[in-house]
Design an enzyme around this catalytic site. Structure first.
Site, short mmCIF file in Angstrom:
data_model
loop_
_atom_site.label_atom_id
_atom_site.label_comp_id
_atom_site.label_asym_id
_atom_site.label_seq_id
_atom_site.Cartn_x
_atom_site.Cartn_y
_atom_site.Cartn_z
N PRO A 194 0.80 -1.21 0.00
CA PRO A 194 0.00 0.00 0.00
C PRO A 194 0.83 1.26 0.00
O PRO A 194 1.89 1.34 0.63
CB PRO A 194 -0.76 -0.10 1.31
CG PRO A 194 0.14 -0.87 2.18
CD PRO A 194 1.15 -1.56 1.36
N GLU A 195 0.32 2.22 -0.71
CA GLU A 195 0.86 3.57 -0.64
C GLU A 195 -0.24 4.43 -0.02
O GLU A 195 -1.25 3.89 0.45
CB GLU A 195 1.24 4.04 -2.05
CG GLU A 195 2.15 3.03 -2.75
CD GLU A 195 2.57 3.43 -4.15
OE1 GLU A 195 2.58 4.64 -4.44
OE2 GLU A 195 2.88 2.55 -4.96
#
Length: 275
Positions: free
Chosen positions: A2-3
């Site tokens: 995830p960003e």
DNA sequence: ACGAGCGCCTGTCGGC
DNA sequence: TGCCGACAGGCGCTCG
């Protein structure tokens, strides 16, 4: 995995509820399991379990890529790293093979930290600055201004892509959104940060924000074998599109390695920095 | 100050 | 089918 947009999507789900999962606000943790010790950085797993039990979830926050469960007496920091995810499951559902930490909540559900690659980390802390205190500005906040961005770019003599990935320079950018933002701004990933003009810097500032907002609007991206509901992967312009025509100019997207990370760009729109 | 190399881990995919 | 290398949304460390 995830960003910023993916973590923000999870934050909103946990905080506000949605799909089939309720808001976690005011739920109480009545049990905890640590299935992989190294996931919990501190305190030691047994102490972690002792302390986290009986805590009430007051809020769900985010700083960069860190998810923050604000508990009555502590902050539970969660970093999903490459392959982590948060799932809300019913109590009778059996634990999957990649479950690393599980919190049993009242209301008959559990919050599961699932992480095939075991890179993810959690911390239970009263004072969080030791872990997140050095993070750079939030790209979607008011403190991230065009002027300060340009100044700070010029304070470094670094390749722009690794600089954008440096969480102490800017919090939340990862490999996908960095490639997308640089393409949007028509800047080559190897361009030195102090060679970026004010005009390019302003364009990059706009692109970072618009690309992140677009990611959030689409609930993040689901790629590889991990599907988590988002569909921003359908809107990638360059990421994992090597050999496909650039949507702007039609020239084939290329892949190079920058800072040990796969890097995708259009050689026509993002010309090489002048030597 | 900067960047390369490596370690941490498991899984998927493509080529042979 | 099996094997093998490349690759994967991240980051901390060491070493020039």
């Amino acid at each position: 995995m995830p960003e910023l947009p993916e973590v923000e999507t999870i934050r909103r789900l946990l905080r506000n509820g949605g799909l089939n999962s309720p808001s976690l606000i005011n739920m109480k943790i009545i049990g905890a399991e640590v299935l992989w010790d190294r996931t919990v950085v501190e305190p030691a797993a047994s102490i972690f379990i002792d302390k986290v039990i009986n805590q009430t979830i007051k809020d769900v926050d985010r700083r960069g890529k860190f998810l923050i469960l604000v508990l009555a007496d502590y902050n539970l920091l969660i970093h999903l790293r490459m392959s982590g995810d948060i799932l809300i499951e019913s109590l009778d559902e059996p634990l999957g093979k990649h479950h690393r930490v599980v919190l049993i909540l009242d209301e008959g559900i559990k919050l599961a930290f699932v992480d095939p690659r075991k890179f993810g980390r959690v911390w239970l802390l009263t004072e969080t600055s030791r872990v997140i205190g050095a993070l750079g500005p939030e790209p979607l906040s008011d403190e991230f201004t065009r002027g300060s961005f340009f100044q700070r770019l010029n304070n470094h003599h670094r390749q722009i892509k690794p600089l954008l990935l440096d969480q102490n320079f800017l919090a939340g950018m990862g490999n996908i959104y960095t490639d997308e933002a640089l393409h949007c701004a028509k800047i080559h990933p190897l361009l030195k940060s102090d060679q970026i003009t004010r005009k390019q810097s302003d364009r990059l500032w706009e692109c970072i924000r618009s690309i992140l907002l677009e990611g959030i609007k689409n609930n993040g991206a689901s790629i590889d074998w991990v599907y988590r509901g988002g569909d921003y992967q359908n809107y990638f312009r360059v990421y994992q599109r090597r050999g496909e025509p650039c949507q702007v100019c039609g020239v084939d997207i290329e892949r190079i390695v920058v800072g040990q990370r796969g890097t995708h760009f259009c050689p026509e729109c993002q010309p090489l920095p002048s030597k």
